[in-house]
Design a protein around this motif. Structure first.
Motif, short mmCIF file in Angstrom:
data_model
loop_
_atom_site.label_atom_id
_atom_site.label_comp_id
_atom_site.label_asym_id
_atom_site.label_seq_id
_atom_site.Cartn_x
_atom_site.Cartn_y
_atom_site.Cartn_z
N ILE A 1 11.03 2.20 -2.98
CA ILE A 1 10.44 1.94 -4.30
C ILE A 1 10.19 0.45 -4.49
CG2 ILE A 1 10.77 2.17 -6.80
CD1 ILE A 1 12.72 4.48 -6.24
N LEU A 2 11.12 -0.37 -4.00
CA LEU A 2 11.03 -1.82 -4.24
C LEU A 2 10.41 -2.56 -3.05
CD1 LEU A 2 14.51 -2.39 -5.94
CD2 LEU A 2 12.30 -2.01 -7.05
N ALA A 3 9.45 -1.91 -2.39
CA ALA A 3 8.78 -2.55 -1.24
C ALA A 3 8.21 -3.91 -1.63
CB ALA A 3 7.68 -1.64 -0.71
N ALA A 4 7.72 -4.03 -2.86
CA ALA A 4 7.13 -5.31 -3.29
C ALA A 4 8.17 -6.41 -3.34
CB ALA A 4 6.47 -5.14 -4.67
N LYS A 5 9.39 -6.06 -3.73
CA LYS A 5 10.46 -7.06 -3.79
C LYS A 5 10.85 -7.50 -2.39
CE LYS A 5 11.20 -6.85 -8.30
NZ LYS A 5 11.03 -7.98 -9.22
N LEU A 6 10.76 -6.56 -1.43
CA LEU A 6 11.11 -6.87 -0.05
C LEU A 6 9.99 -7.61 0.68
CD1 LEU A 6 12.80 -3.51 1.01
CD2 LEU A 6 13.88 -5.75 1.05
N GLY A 7 8.79 -7.58 0.09
CA GLY A 7 7.64 -8.20 0.76
C GLY A 7 7.03 -7.29 1.81
N SER A 8 7.40 -6.01 1.81
CA SER A 8 6.82 -5.06 2.77
C SER A 8 5.36 -4.82 2.45
CB SER A 8 7.54 -3.71 2.67
OG SER A 8 8.72 -3.71 3.42
N CYS A 9 4.55 -4.59 3.49
CA CYS A 9 3.13 -4.42 3.16
C CYS A 9 2.77 -2.96 2.88
CB CYS A 9 2.23 -5.04 4.22
SG CYS A 9 2.46 -4.43 5.85
N LEU A 10 3.66 -2.03 3.17
CA LEU A 10 3.39 -0.65 2.72
C LEU A 10 4.67 0.14 2.59
CD1 LEU A 10 3.60 1.63 5.20
CD2 LEU A 10 1.41 0.67 5.83
N THR A 11 4.56 1.28 1.90
CA THR A 11 5.69 2.20 1.80
C THR A 11 5.20 3.59 2.17
OG1 THR A 11 7.69 2.54 0.47
CG2 THR A 11 5.63 3.02 -0.60
N TYR A 12 6.03 4.34 2.90
CA TYR A 12 5.64 5.66 3.39
C TYR A 12 6.03 6.74 2.38
CZ TYR A 12 5.14 3.34 7.93
OH TYR A 12 4.77 2.50 8.95
N THR A 13 5.14 7.71 2.19
CA THR A 13 5.43 8.85 1.32
C THR A 13 5.08 10.14 2.06
OG1 THR A 13 3.21 8.88 0.39
CG2 THR A 13 4.86 7.55 -0.79
N SER A 14 5.50 11.27 1.50
CA SER A 14 5.15 12.58 2.07
C SER A 14 4.77 13.51 0.94
CB SER A 14 6.36 13.18 2.79
OG SER A 14 6.55 12.56 4.03
N PRO A 15 4.03 14.58 1.23
CA PRO A 15 3.70 15.53 0.16
C PRO A 15 4.96 16.14 -0.44
CG PRO A 15 3.02 16.38 2.31
CD PRO A 15 3.45 14.98 2.51
N ALA A 16 4.88 16.58 -1.70
CA ALA A 16 6.06 17.14 -2.37
C ALA A 16 6.65 18.31 -1.59
CB ALA A 16 5.69 17.56 -3.79
N SER A 17 5.81 18.98 -0.81
CA SER A 17 6.28 20.14 -0.04
C SER A 17 6.87 19.71 1.31
CB SER A 17 5.09 21.06 0.23
OG SER A 17 4.09 20.32 0.91
N MET A 18 7.23 18.43 1.45
CA MET A 18 7.70 17.90 2.74
C MET A 18 8.89 18.68 3.30
SD MET A 18 9.69 14.46 1.50
CE MET A 18 8.93 14.26 -0.13
N LYS B 1 0.84 -1.20 0.00
CA LYS B 1 0.00 0.00 0.00
C LYS B 1 0.88 1.25 0.00
CE LYS B 1 -3.99 -1.93 2.45
NZ LYS B 1 -4.00 -3.02 1.53
N VAL B 2 0.32 2.33 -0.57
CA VAL B 2 1.00 3.63 -0.52
C VAL B 2 0.44 4.38 0.67
CG1 VAL B 2 1.44 5.80 -1.73
CG2 VAL B 2 1.23 3.67 -3.03
N CYS B 3 1.32 4.70 1.62
CA CYS B 3 0.88 5.40 2.83
C CYS B 3 1.38 6.85 2.78
CB CYS B 3 1.45 4.69 4.05
SG CYS B 3 1.10 5.55 5.58
N LEU B 4 0.48 7.78 3.01
CA LEU B 4 0.86 9.20 3.05
C LEU B 4 1.05 9.60 4.51
CD1 LEU B 4 1.22 11.91 1.49
CD2 LEU B 4 -1.22 12.32 1.88
N THR B 5 2.24 10.03 4.86
CA THR B 5 2.52 10.45 6.23
C THR B 5 2.10 11.91 6.39
OG1 THR B 5 4.33 8.90 6.37
CG2 THR B 5 4.38 10.72 7.92
N LEU B 6 1.23 12.17 7.37
CA LEU B 6 0.69 13.52 7.55
C LEU B 6 1.35 14.20 8.74
CD1 LEU B 6 -3.07 12.64 6.96
CD2 LEU B 6 -1.54 13.84 5.38
N THR B 7 2.10 15.25 8.47
CA THR B 7 2.84 15.94 9.53
C THR B 7 2.39 17.38 9.69
OG1 THR B 7 4.57 16.45 7.96
CG2 THR B 7 4.93 14.50 9.29
#
Ligand code: ATR
Length: 520
Positions: free
Chosen positions: A192-209, A5-11
C-alpha cells in the motif's frame, strides 16, 4: 517522483482468460505482468502476440518454482521461451513487451542483448522466501548485469521489525529505479505504501485470486485504488494504522479511509498486524505514522510505551488510540526523530454514545445494569456505567476478576452461573454482554441454536422487559440476542459502538468532526 504504477499480475491459463481479467480492472491498472509460467503450452509458444492483444504496457515473467512460480521446465527451455517472446520485435513499440523480469542469477548474455537492442527494460529480481534481504544498496549493485536495470527485491519477513528495516533502508536509495516489498500479511503495508518506499510499482491480483497470491499479500486493484486511495499517496500523505494480532479482519481501514475521502484529506489508514506492540511502535516511528488505533491484545501493554495518556486511559487502564503530538511535516531521513505519543480511550465514548442511542436517553441512573464479563472491554464499559450512576452487578466466569473490577466502582460482583439467576434478574433493566462468547458464530441453516457455548447467560429466561446490548458485531445477531428478541426484549449489537469509537478516533487523528461535512 511519479506515483507508483498499479500492476495487475495475470495468472490465467490462457491469453483469453488473462485479457478478460484485465478488462474487469481496466480503469484501475497502469501495467500488467504476464505470468507465462501459469500459461498453457500453446500460449507459451506464442508469447510474442500477447502485448498487441492486451494493448497496455506489459511485463513478461516466467517464474521458476523455487522463486514462487509455476515453471517446472529447465533453464534451457525457459531461455528459449524468453527469446521467442523478445526477439523479432515490432517497429511499433506497443506491440512488444515493455519489461522483462530476469532473476538475479539468470544472466544469459544473448537475452540481455536482445532486451537492450529492442528497448525492453530489464527488471532484475531477487525473491527470498525464508527471511529478509537487507543492505539494499549493496545488494542492488551485486544483482546488476546490464545498464539501466530496475531492481526488484521481495522477501518474506520473519516479523514486523524486518518490514520496519525495509522502510528505514529505502530512505537511503537514490538514483536508481526499484521495486522493494515484503511478502505475506506483514508485508501488505509495503504494497500500500509503495510511494513512501519509493517503489516504482505495486503488484495486485484479481479479487478471485488463488490462495498462493493472497498468501503473498496481494490485494485487488479496486481495494488498493478505491479504499486505500493508492494513487493519492505521496511522500507527504499522513499515515494512520490499526494494530493488533492476528488482526485477521478489521473494519477500521474502510471506516477511516472513507472519511478521509469524504473530507478530501491527504491521509491513508492501513492495517498493521503486529505480534507485539513494541514492533508496531517501532514501525510507527520508522514510517512516521501520525496515529494508531490499537486493538486486541495490545490495549493494555501499549500504555507503558506512550509518553502520556489522558484521564480516561488512566482510569480504565486500557488505550485504543495513540496520537502523535509532533506537529508539522515529518522529516523521513532524520535519524534523531523522536515521536511523542498521547494515548486516549475511545471505546468508552463509543459505548456511551451507542448506549444513549439504543436507550433513547442519557437519563439512566434509575436503571439496574448487569455487565456480563470482566475482561478488557468490560473495563471501559464499567467506567461508563459508573458515570451514568446506575446500580450495577458484574457477572464473570472467573468471579475474582468480576470482584476486582466491581471494587473499583462500588459495584456488586457474582459468578456467571445458574446460581446467580436471581441476582441477574434483579439487575436486568440493561444487560451488557461483553464476553467473546457468541463471536464469529455462524448460524446453521439460518437458525440460531441456543447451545450453551454460544450463549453466556444460557441459564437465564428473558422476561421481555430487558434491554440487551451485546458488544459483538460479528455475527450481527448472536444466539443470546436471538433468544432475547424472541421474548420481545429490545436488543442491539456492537456495530454502532464500533462506529462511534471510530468517529471519536477520527476526531483525535484529524481534529475534524466526522460529520462536519454533512452539516455544511
Ligand atoms: P476482551 O478484551 O475482549 O474483553 P478478555 O480481556 O480476554 O478480552 O476478556 C474476555 C472475557 O470473556 C472475560 O470476561 C472472560 O471470562 P474469564 O475472565 O473467566 O476468562 C470471558 N469469557 C471468555 N470465554 C468465556 C466462556 N467460554 N464463558 C464465559 N465467559 C467467557
Amino acid at each position: 517522483m511519479d506515483t507508483p504504477k498499479v500492476c495487475l499480475t495475470l495468472t490465467g491459463r490462457s491469453f483469453i482468460e488473462n485479457i478478460e481479467t484485465y478488462r474487469r480492472y481496466k480503469n484501475y491498472v497502469d501495467i500488467v505482468e504476464l505470468r507465462a509460467d501459469y500459461l498453457n503450452e500453446e500460449d507459451q509458444f506464442r508469447l510474442r502476440e500477447f502485448p498487441s492483444m492486451i494493448g497496455i504496457p506489459c511485463i513478461l515473467t516466467i517464474r521458476r518454482k523455487r522463486d514462487g512460480g509455476q515453471f517446472v521446465g529447465n533453464e534451457f527451455t525457459r531461455t528459449q521461451l524468453f527469446s521467442r517472446a523478445l526477439a523479432f520485435a515490432d517497429n511499433e513499440k506497443s506491440h512488444n513487451f515493455n519489461y522483462v523480469d530476469f532473476e538475479d542469477d539468470f544472466n544469459v548474455a544473448s537475452l540481455n542483448d536482445i532486451a537492450l537492442a529492442f528497448s525492453v527494460r530489464i527488471i532484475r529480481s531477487l525473491h527470498s522466501f525464508d527471511g529478509p534481504v537487507f543492505n539494499l544498496r549493496d545488494t542492488f549493485s551485486k544483482m546488476q548485469h546490464t545498464p539501466n536495470e530496475i531492481f526488484k527485491i521481495a522477501f518474506m519477513p520473519n516479523n514486523l521489525s524486518d518490514v520496519s528495516r525495509l522502510f528505514e533502508e529505502a530512505k537511503l536509495l537514490h538514483g536508481v529505479q526499484y521495486i522493494v516489498l515484503a511478502m505475506g500479511p506483514l508485508g501488505v503495508v509495503s504494497r500500500i505504501l509503495a510511494a513512501k518506499l519509493g517503489s516504482c510499482l505495486t503488484y495486485t491480483s484479481p479479487a478471485s485470486m488463488d490462495k498462493a497470491m493472497r498468501d503473498l499479500g496481494h490485494m485487488d486493484p479496486v481495494t488498493l485504488v478505491d479504499m486505500y486511495h493508492f494513487r493519492r499517496i505521496n511522500k507527504t500523505t499522513r499515515i494512520f494504522a490499526v494494530t493488533g494480532w492476528p488482526l485477521k479482519s478489521t473494519n477500521s481501514p474502510l471506516l477511516h479511509n472513507s472519511l478521509y475521502q469524504k473530507h478530501n484529506m491527504d491521509c491513508v489508514f492501513i492495517p498493521l498486524p503486529a505480534a507485539s506492540i513494541d514492533e508496531a511502535m517501532e514501525f510507527a516511528k520508522v514510517a512516521r505514522l501520525r496515529g494508531l488505533a490499537i486493538t486486541v491484545p495490545h490495549k493494555e501493554k501499549v500504555i507503558s510505551l506512550l509518553d502520556e495518556v489522558d484521564a480516561n486511559v488512566g482510569e480504565i487502564g486500557s488505550c485504543n488510540t495513540a496520537v502523535l503530538q509532533n506537529k508539522g511535516p515529518l522529516d523521513y531521513i532524520d535519524r534523531n526523530y523522536t515521536p511523542h505519543w498521547l494515548g486516549h480511550n475511545t471505546d468508552a465514548v463509543g459505548f456511551l454514545n451507542a448506549l444513549i442511542e439504543f436507550m433513547g436517553t442519557d437519563k439512566l441512573s434509575k436503571k439496574k445494569v448487569a455487565i456480563i464479563g470482566a475482561g478488557g472491554a468490560a473495563r471501559a464499559i464499567a467506567y461508563v456505567i459508573k458515570t451514568l450512576g446506575c446500580k450495577t452487578c458484574i457477572f464473570n466466569r472467573t468471579v475474582e476478576r468480576a470482584q476486582s473490577l466491581a471494587s473499583l466502582y462500588g459495584f456488586k460482583a457474582a459468578p456467571l452461573c445458574p446460581d446467580s439467576y436471581g441476582l441477574l434478574e434483579r439487575y436486568s433493566d440493561i444487560i451488557v454482554q461483553t464476553t467473546n462468547v457468541g463471536m464469529n458464530y455462524t448460524p446453521v441453516d439460518g437458525k440460531n441454536p441456543q447451545q450453551k457455548q454460544y450463549d453466556p447467560i444460557w441459564f437465564y429466561e428473558f422476561m421481555g422487559t430487558e434491554h440487551l446490548f451485546d458488544i459483538i458485531y460479528t455475527p450481527d445477531v448472536t444466539p443470546v440476542m436471538a433468544r432475547a428478541k424472541a421474548k420481545g426484549c429490545s436488543v442491539c449489537n456492537g456495530i454502532q459502538m464500533l462506529k462511534e469509537q471510530g468517529y471519536a478516533q477520527f476526531k483525535y487523528f484529524t481534529g475534524v468532526d466526522y460529520d462536519d461535512f454533512d452539516a455544511e
